[in-house]
Write a protein that holds these residues in place. Structure first.
Motif, PDB file in Angstrom:
ATOM      1  N   GLN A   1      56.660  28.605  31.905  1.00  0.00           N
ATOM      2  CA  GLN A   1      55.232  28.967  31.852  1.00  0.00           C
ATOM      3  C   GLN A   1      54.435  27.858  31.172  1.00  0.00           C
ATOM      4  O   GLN A   1      54.769  27.453  30.056  1.00  0.00           O
ATOM      5  CB  GLN A   1      55.061  30.287  31.085  1.00  0.00           C
ATOM      6  N   SER A   2      53.403  27.362  31.845  1.00  0.00           N
ATOM      7  CA  SER A   2      52.574  26.303  31.254  1.00  0.00           C
ATOM      8  C   SER A   2      51.176  26.794  30.892  1.00  0.00           C
ATOM      9  O   SER A   2      50.530  26.206  30.028  1.00  0.00           O
ATOM     10  CB  SER A   2      52.482  25.108  32.199  1.00  0.00           C
ATOM     11  N   VAL A   3      50.699  27.839  31.545  1.00  0.00           N
ATOM     12  CA  VAL A   3      49.389  28.410  31.203  1.00  0.00           C
ATOM     13  C   VAL A   3      49.637  29.801  30.620  1.00  0.00           C
ATOM     14  O   VAL A   3      50.234  30.662  31.279  1.00  0.00           O
ATOM     15  CB  VAL A   3      48.457  28.483  32.428  1.00  0.00           C
TER      16      VAL A   3
ATOM     17  N   CYS B   1      41.663  29.428  26.469  1.00  0.00           N
ATOM     18  CA  CYS B   1      42.504  29.847  27.602  1.00  0.00           C
ATOM     19  C   CYS B   1      41.877  29.406  28.930  1.00  0.00           C
ATOM     20  O   CYS B   1      40.792  29.870  29.307  1.00  0.00           O
ATOM     21  CB  CYS B   1      42.725  31.354  27.596  1.00  0.00           C
ATOM     22  N   LEU B   2      42.589  28.542  29.633  1.00  0.00           N
ATOM     23  CA  LEU B   2      42.115  28.000  30.908  1.00  0.00           C
ATOM     24  C   LEU B   2      41.810  29.094  31.932  1.00  0.00           C
ATOM     25  O   LEU B   2      40.757  29.076  32.593  1.00  0.00           O
ATOM     26  CB  LEU B   2      43.181  27.049  31.455  1.00  0.00           C
ATOM     27  N   PHE B   3      42.717  30.057  32.070  1.00  0.00           N
ATOM     28  CA  PHE B   3      42.521  31.073  33.108  1.00  0.00           C
ATOM     29  C   PHE B   3      41.422  32.065  32.722  1.00  0.00           C
ATOM     30  O   PHE B   3      40.749  32.600  33.620  1.00  0.00           O
ATOM     31  CB  PHE B   3      43.837  31.779  33.444  1.00  0.00           C
TER      32      PHE B   3
ATOM     33  N   THR C   1      56.540  35.161  38.552  1.00  0.00           N
ATOM     34  CA  THR C   1      55.796  35.011  37.306  1.00  0.00           C
ATOM     35  C   THR C   1      56.714  34.350  36.293  1.00  0.00           C
ATOM     36  O   THR C   1      57.869  34.756  36.118  1.00  0.00           O
ATOM     37  CB  THR C   1      55.229  36.358  36.811  1.00  0.00           C
ATOM     38  N   ASN C   2      56.241  33.280  35.688  1.00  0.00           N
ATOM     39  CA  ASN C   2      57.018  32.520  34.716  1.00  0.00           C
ATOM     40  C   ASN C   2      56.660  32.990  33.307  1.00  0.00           C
ATOM     41  O   ASN C   2      55.478  33.147  32.993  1.00  0.00           O
ATOM     42  CB  ASN C   2      56.724  31.027  34.864  1.00  0.00           C
ATOM     43  N   THR C   3      57.685  33.209  32.488  1.00  0.00           N
ATOM     44  CA  THR C   3      57.452  33.706  31.129  1.00  0.00           C
ATOM     45  C   THR C   3      58.082  32.771  30.100  1.00  0.00           C
ATOM     46  O   THR C   3      59.298  32.547  30.129  1.00  0.00           O
ATOM     47  CB  THR C   3      58.039  35.125  30.976  1.00  0.00           C
TER      48      THR C   3
HETATM   49  P1  5GP Z   1      52.857  28.311  35.160  1.00  0.00           P
HETATM   50  O1  5GP Z   1      53.507  26.964  35.033  1.00  0.00           O
HETATM   51  O2  5GP Z   1      52.203  28.704  33.860  1.00  0.00           O
HETATM   52  O3  5GP Z   1      53.719  29.370  35.731  1.00  0.00           O
HETATM   53  O4  5GP Z   1      51.708  28.127  36.251  1.00  0.00           O
HETATM   54  C1  5GP Z   1      50.474  27.565  35.967  1.00  0.00           C
HETATM   55  C2  5GP Z   1      49.912  27.055  37.260  1.00  0.00           C
HETATM   56  O5  5GP Z   1      48.538  26.787  37.056  1.00  0.00           O
HETATM   57  C3  5GP Z   1      50.548  25.746  37.751  1.00  0.00           C
HETATM   58  O6  5GP Z   1      51.107  25.928  39.039  1.00  0.00           O
HETATM   59  C4  5GP Z   1      49.379  24.759  37.763  1.00  0.00           C
HETATM   60  O7  5GP Z   1      49.413  23.857  38.851  1.00  0.00           O
HETATM   61  C5  5GP Z   1      48.158  25.670  37.806  1.00  0.00           C
HETATM   62  N1  5GP Z   1      46.978  25.122  37.178  1.00  0.00           N
HETATM   63  C6  5GP Z   1      46.906  24.471  35.987  1.00  0.00           C
HETATM   64  N2  5GP Z   1      45.653  24.133  35.712  1.00  0.00           N
HETATM   65  C7  5GP Z   1      44.896  24.571  36.746  1.00  0.00           C
HETATM   66  C8  5GP Z   1      43.491  24.506  37.029  1.00  0.00           C
HETATM   67  O8  5GP Z   1      42.688  24.000  36.261  1.00  0.00           O
HETATM   68  N3  5GP Z   1      43.074  25.076  38.192  1.00  0.00           N
HETATM   69  C9  5GP Z   1      43.943  25.664  39.065  1.00  0.00           C
HETATM   70  N4  5GP Z   1      43.421  26.173  40.171  1.00  0.00           N
HETATM   71  N5  5GP Z   1      45.271  25.746  38.826  1.00  0.00           N
HETATM   72  C10 5GP Z   1      45.732  25.212  37.685  1.00  0.00           C
END
Ligand code: 5GP
Ligand code: ZN
Length: 115
Positions: free
Chosen positions: A95-97, A5-7, A87-89
């Motif tokens: 949702q990408s993360v 998980c990146l976050f 918030t994207n679900t």
């Molecule tokens: P989602 O698309 O899941 O709602 O939002 C994920 C967000 O995370 C996107 O806006 C994307 O630009 C951001 N993001 C993806 N990878 C990273 C990263 O490694 N660092 C930071 N600071 N933001 C990221």
């Protein structure tokens, strides 16, 4: 925490991010690919997938995430001009993360409905 998980890695400090705010349970950092002049992500340190995992126990946490977003908006001087918290679900939500997060977006006019 899921290993991939990146976050969670950003919350642990394993992957760097530009921090806007942090405390014991929350972290806010600048989006790497900003969609607006102000684009900050607010996450719980605890891994939650998205809003589908919210329940009575985590609802106050989500409330504190919202409060943190509004306080950051004030610090970023976008309170009077306005802003959007989203918030994207899941797939249709874009949702990408896969770690619960709020987007704080401001500094320009936000069109409605979103794309
Ligand atoms: P989602 O698309 O899941 O709602 O939002 C994920 C967000 O995370 C996107 O806006 C994307 O630009 C951001 N993001 C993806 N990878 C990273 C990263 O490694 N660092 C930071 N600071 N933001 C990221
Ligand atoms: Zn996570």
């Amino acid at each position: 925490m899921p290993d991939d998980c990146l976050f969670c890695k950003i919350a642990a400090g394993t992957i760097p991010a530009k921090i806007a705010f942090e405390n014991d349970e929350l972290l806010a950092f600048y989006d790497i690919s900003p969609a607006a002049p102000t684009h900050i992500l607010i996450i719980p340190r605890q891994h939650l997938l998205n809003t589908t995992e919210l329940d009575e126990q985590s609802a106050p946490l989500m409330g504190r995430m919202m409060l943190a977003a509004t306080q950051i908006a004030r610090e970023q001087n976008i309170e009077s001009s306005g802003y959007r918290i989203v918030t994207n679900t899941g797939a249709d939500g874009g949702q990408s993360v896969m770690h619960l997060h709020l987007h704080l977006l401001g500094g320009r006019y936000m069109a409605w409905p979103p794309g």
